[in-house]
Design an enzyme around this catalytic site. Sequence first.
Site, PDB file in Angstrom:
ATOM      1  N   HIS A 308      53.655 -48.380  53.476  1.00 18.05           N
ATOM      2  CA  HIS A 308      54.786 -47.825  52.742  1.00 18.05           C
ATOM      3  C   HIS A 308      54.936 -46.363  53.103  1.00 18.05           C
ATOM      4  CE1 HIS A 308      57.444 -46.720  49.454  1.00 18.05           C
ATOM      5  NE2 HIS A 308      57.751 -47.996  49.417  1.00 18.05           N
ATOM      6  N   ASP A 365      56.448 -56.231  48.465  1.00 19.18           N
ATOM      7  CA  ASP A 365      56.947 -57.471  49.070  1.00 19.18           C
ATOM      8  C   ASP A 365      55.855 -58.457  49.446  1.00 19.18           C
ATOM      9  OD1 ASP A 365      59.656 -56.825  48.964  1.00 19.18           O
ATOM     10  OD2 ASP A 365      59.480 -55.543  50.721  1.00 19.18           O
TER      11      ASP A 365
END
Length: 429
Positions: A308, A365
């Site tokens: 991320h 996710d």
Amino acid sequence: MSDRKLTLTDSESGKTLDLPVISGSEGDPTLDISGLHKELGYFTFDPGYGTTASCKSDITFIDGEAGILRYRGYPIEQLAENSSFLEVAYTLLYGDLPTKGQFAGFERNITYHTMVHEKLNTFMQGFQYNAHPMAILSGVVGSMAAFYHDKLDVNDPEQRELAAKRLIAKMPTIAAAAYRHSMGWPSAYPKNSLGYSERFLHMMFSVPAEPYEVNPVAARALDLLFILHADHEQNASTSTVRLVGSTGANPYACVAAGIAALWGPAHGGANEAVLNMLNQIGSVDNVEKFVKKAKDKNDPFRLMGFGHRVYKNYDPRATIIRKQCHEVLAELGKQDELLDLAMELERIALEDDYFVERKLYPNVDFYSGIIYKALGIPTSMFTAMFAIGRTVGWVSQWLEQAANPTRIGRPRQVYTGAGERGYVPIENR
Ligand code: CMC
């Protein structure tokens, strides 16, 4: 603004400039460089905007090092535990948790706007039956300006709010319709006696020929996923919404652009890519091979659902989803070997120097697709599910910007092309 500053000296001209430091209520200090070009003649270069704050915002706070996410100051863990998606939506839009009366009014209002113009359903019939739901979603949401153009003065706060509510209310209706279109099923109208997430499941799966009861475990799981996806400050799709919004474009166009940005596999498209990847890995025995592939710089393969830009620690949303994944599967009485595979992949990656050094952890996710799958939602709809939740963030950020308009968003570049040269007639080239 504090008295803190950073002084720059240009080694060529000897000129100095004090750059003021802006301190938000939380987070790292930020340099105000808006005078840099005027005073010293420099632009700044920050590809991917890794160190650039594009706006001031009161909505969402992330501390990526500490793995903290708060909406309007409320920790995501507390909202996930105690709140509902619509209550979170109210909070993101208006700044505080609602009172009972405020919530009842808001829920009524959103529920009132769930239907779409019948012509919009007709419009949807023009898509190929096998079109990706995200292609339909971005196209249909962009077209909303053609159906709801009566109240589209972006300078009027009441009209802005109406557009925001329409988007939150109609997004599940449009997303479900995109799925039904791919299945060749007749339209399903929103059943307003149901709550937000129950209504979506009903629109997805009910058929005229059979009774359909919404499973409360499924509805609660979905509501939680919508909460976790509701906002994430200036991510790629939200920044897109703001950039388009800065031109004065209508909110449907802004959100359609946000949907298009979300679709990419580096962003919201990752949830679909994770499930495809897990299926491709196939068995626990193959995990090491794929981890090796992900580390190979000559191979474009990346571990989807890992890493991320902001979190250099466990994504707090992933922690919640991971736990939820086990609970939902147990409560629905389902088993999924993909969950075992995902856990093994996570275990191996988190012990691997490559991932440890780069602080690559599972993100939101990574596990969400396993829950969606357990709820019967097809893989191609995963990113559309993300879009339903994120619509609240997009419109909250759009409203914030529209209430305090800034200059049009217009980055500069470092030009690396040819210098000036003369035109050569085609016969002489
Ligand atoms: N697998 C293997 N290596 C990775 C991965 C990954 N998933 N993610 C980052 N890296 C490596 C990357 O190659 C680079 O290595 P090096 O320093 O040797 O060049 C280093 O880690 C830093 O990566 P980056 O590409 O500079 O990081 P970024 O901040 O630009 O990208 C990201 C962030 C999320 C796009 C990226 O981690 C990624 O592609 N992850 C997989 C896709 C994914 O799961 N996306 C969902 C993000 S969370 C939800 C959302 O935003 O929608």
